[in-house]
Each structure stands twice: as C-alpha cells, then as structure tokens.
Design a protein around this motif. Sequence first.
Motif, PDB file in Angstrom:
ATOM      1  N   GLN A  47     129.074   1.069 -16.627  1.00 14.13           N
ATOM      2  CA  GLN A  47     127.845   0.348 -16.306  1.00 14.13           C
ATOM      3  C   GLN A  47     127.341  -0.422 -17.523  1.00 14.13           C
ATOM      4  OE1 GLN A  47     125.674   3.818 -14.868  1.00 14.13           O
ATOM      5  NE2 GLN A  47     125.420   2.805 -12.882  1.00 14.13           N
ATOM      6  N   LYS A  48     127.347   0.217 -18.680  1.00 11.67           N
ATOM      7  CA  LYS A  48     126.883  -0.441 -19.904  1.00 11.67           C
ATOM      8  C   LYS A  48     127.722  -1.677 -20.202  1.00 11.67           C
ATOM      9  CE  LYS A  48     125.496  -0.565 -24.476  1.00 11.67           C
ATOM     10  NZ  LYS A  48     126.065  -1.805 -24.883  1.00 11.67           N
ATOM     11  N   LEU A  49     129.031  -1.562 -20.094  1.00 11.23           N
ATOM     12  CA  LEU A  49     129.896  -2.706 -20.360  1.00 11.23           C
ATOM     13  C   LEU A  49     129.653  -3.837 -19.364  1.00 11.23           C
ATOM     14  CD1 LEU A  49     133.228  -0.867 -21.213  1.00 11.23           C
ATOM     15  CD2 LEU A  49     131.705  -2.069 -22.796  1.00 11.23           C
ATOM     16  N   PHE A  50     129.406  -3.496 -18.100  1.00  9.36           N
ATOM     17  CA  PHE A  50     129.147  -4.522 -17.095  1.00  9.36           C
ATOM     18  C   PHE A  50     127.806  -5.206 -17.350  1.00  9.36           C
ATOM     19  CE2 PHE A  50     128.724  -5.806 -12.432  1.00  9.36           C
ATOM     20  CZ  PHE A  50     129.595  -6.877 -12.570  1.00  9.36           C
ATOM     21  N   ILE A  51     126.802  -4.436 -17.756  1.00  5.86           N
ATOM     22  CA  ILE A  51     125.503  -5.019 -18.102  1.00  5.86           C
ATOM     23  C   ILE A  51     125.676  -5.985 -19.274  1.00  5.86           C
ATOM     24  CG2 ILE A  51     123.230  -4.512 -19.100  1.00  5.86           C
ATOM     25  CD1 ILE A  51     123.327  -1.876 -17.379  1.00  5.86           C
ATOM     26  N   ASP A  52     126.395  -5.556 -20.300  1.00  8.25           N
ATOM     27  CA  ASP A  52     126.648  -6.434 -21.452  1.00  8.25           C
ATOM     28  C   ASP A  52     127.342  -7.722 -21.019  1.00  8.25           C
ATOM     29  OD1 ASP A  52     125.536  -4.508 -23.104  1.00  8.25           O
ATOM     30  OD2 ASP A  52     127.464  -3.747 -23.814  1.00  8.25           O
ATOM     31  N   ILE A  58     124.737 -14.804 -18.410  1.00  7.24           N
ATOM     32  CA  ILE A  58     123.492 -15.544 -18.166  1.00  7.24           C
ATOM     33  C   ILE A  58     122.826 -15.996 -19.465  1.00  7.24           C
ATOM     34  CG2 ILE A  58     123.091 -14.557 -15.893  1.00  7.24           C
ATOM     35  CD1 ILE A  58     121.106 -12.644 -17.068  1.00  7.24           C
ATOM     36  N   LYS A  59     123.478 -15.701 -20.579  1.00  4.95           N
ATOM     37  CA  LYS A  59     123.052 -16.183 -21.909  1.00  4.95           C
ATOM     38  C   LYS A  59     121.658 -15.696 -22.303  1.00  4.95           C
ATOM     39  CE  LYS A  59     126.115 -20.058 -21.900  1.00  4.95           C
ATOM     40  NZ  LYS A  59     126.517 -20.940 -20.883  1.00  4.95           N
ATOM     41  N   TRP A  60     121.391 -14.423 -22.045  1.00  3.37           N
ATOM     42  CA  TRP A  60     120.147 -13.809 -22.474  1.00  3.37           C
ATOM     43  C   TRP A  60     120.321 -13.217 -23.860  1.00  3.37           C
ATOM     44  CZ3 TRP A  60     117.653 -10.349 -18.134  1.00  3.37           C
ATOM     45  CH2 TRP A  60     117.059 -11.172 -17.171  1.00  3.37           C
ATOM     46  N   THR A  61     119.232 -13.167 -24.610  1.00  7.29           N
ATOM     47  CA  THR A  61     119.218 -12.476 -25.896  1.00  7.29           C
ATOM     48  C   THR A  61     118.904 -10.998 -25.635  1.00  7.29           C
ATOM     49  OG1 THR A  61     116.857 -12.819 -26.237  1.00  7.29           O
ATOM     50  CG2 THR A  61     118.369 -14.546 -27.067  1.00  7.29           C
ATOM     51  N   ASP A  62     119.089 -10.182 -26.662  1.00  4.18           N
ATOM     52  CA  ASP A  62     118.740  -8.767 -26.545  1.00  4.18           C
ATOM     53  C   ASP A  62     117.242  -8.595 -26.286  1.00  4.18           C
ATOM     54  OD1 ASP A  62     121.369  -8.045 -26.978  1.00  4.18           O
ATOM     55  OD2 ASP A  62     121.083  -7.640 -29.122  1.00  4.18           O
ATOM     56  N   VAL A  63     116.445  -9.456 -26.881  1.00  4.91           N
ATOM     57  CA  VAL A  63     114.992  -9.399 -26.688  1.00  4.91           C
ATOM     58  C   VAL A  63     114.635  -9.708 -25.237  1.00  4.91           C
ATOM     59  CG1 VAL A  63     112.794 -10.466 -27.343  1.00  4.91           C
ATOM     60  CG2 VAL A  63     114.512  -9.955 -29.097  1.00  4.91           C
TER      61      VAL A  63
END
Length: 111
Positions: A47-52, A58-63
């Motif tokens: 799940q974590k890898l898919f979220i990443d 979608i080119k989102w930042t971590d923030v």
Amino acid sequence: EYRRILMDAAGVNSAKELDEEKFRRLMRYFVYSKYYRLNKEGLSIKQKLFIDYLVRKIKWTDVHLANFMRKYLHKDNIYALSRKDAIKLIEALKNIWAHSGNSPVSGSDLP
C-alpha cells in the motif's frame, strides 16, 4: 523461518546463493506478503509503495500529501494510516489522477 522463506521465495538455502533474479523474487515475496506490515494498524508495504507511486503520478509534494491526509483522514503521515485509511487514500488519489485527464490507475500499473 528464515531458511523456509529463502527456500519458498527464491529456491535457495542461503542468502549467499542469491543471484539477481532470486534476490528480486525474495524481495517481491516481502513486498507482496499479506503478513508484512509497516505498522500495528495494518498498513502494508504494498500500500505504501502504491501511494508513493500515485503521489508521483499526480506530482504532489510531501507537504501537499500531508495536508490532504490531515484534512480528510486526520492523520499526520503515511505511517499513521491503518489498512482501511490506506485504501481510502489510494482510492482518492486514483480519482484525483483520473479527474486530471489521465487514464485510470490500477494496482497492476506499479513499476
């Protein structure tokens, strides 16, 4: 159990016997194992890898991701997510990706 996993996943008795292909099979075993969890709430590494992957698409930042999770899931970071929270986040990110004019994303799209 270590030896059993080596044999079941890669067909070897010792890590010394791992070549590139067998190492990848062993790592795939750990990534896709339903028992491999990143936290006590049940978040899986898959799940974590898919979220990443979706966040990169979608080119989102971590923030941006952190703000989204705080607003909609009331969690501060990925490692605080439960299995169900991760499912909700994945579906939301897939919808955001699809509504940005891109083709739908599925689990089989993982690199």
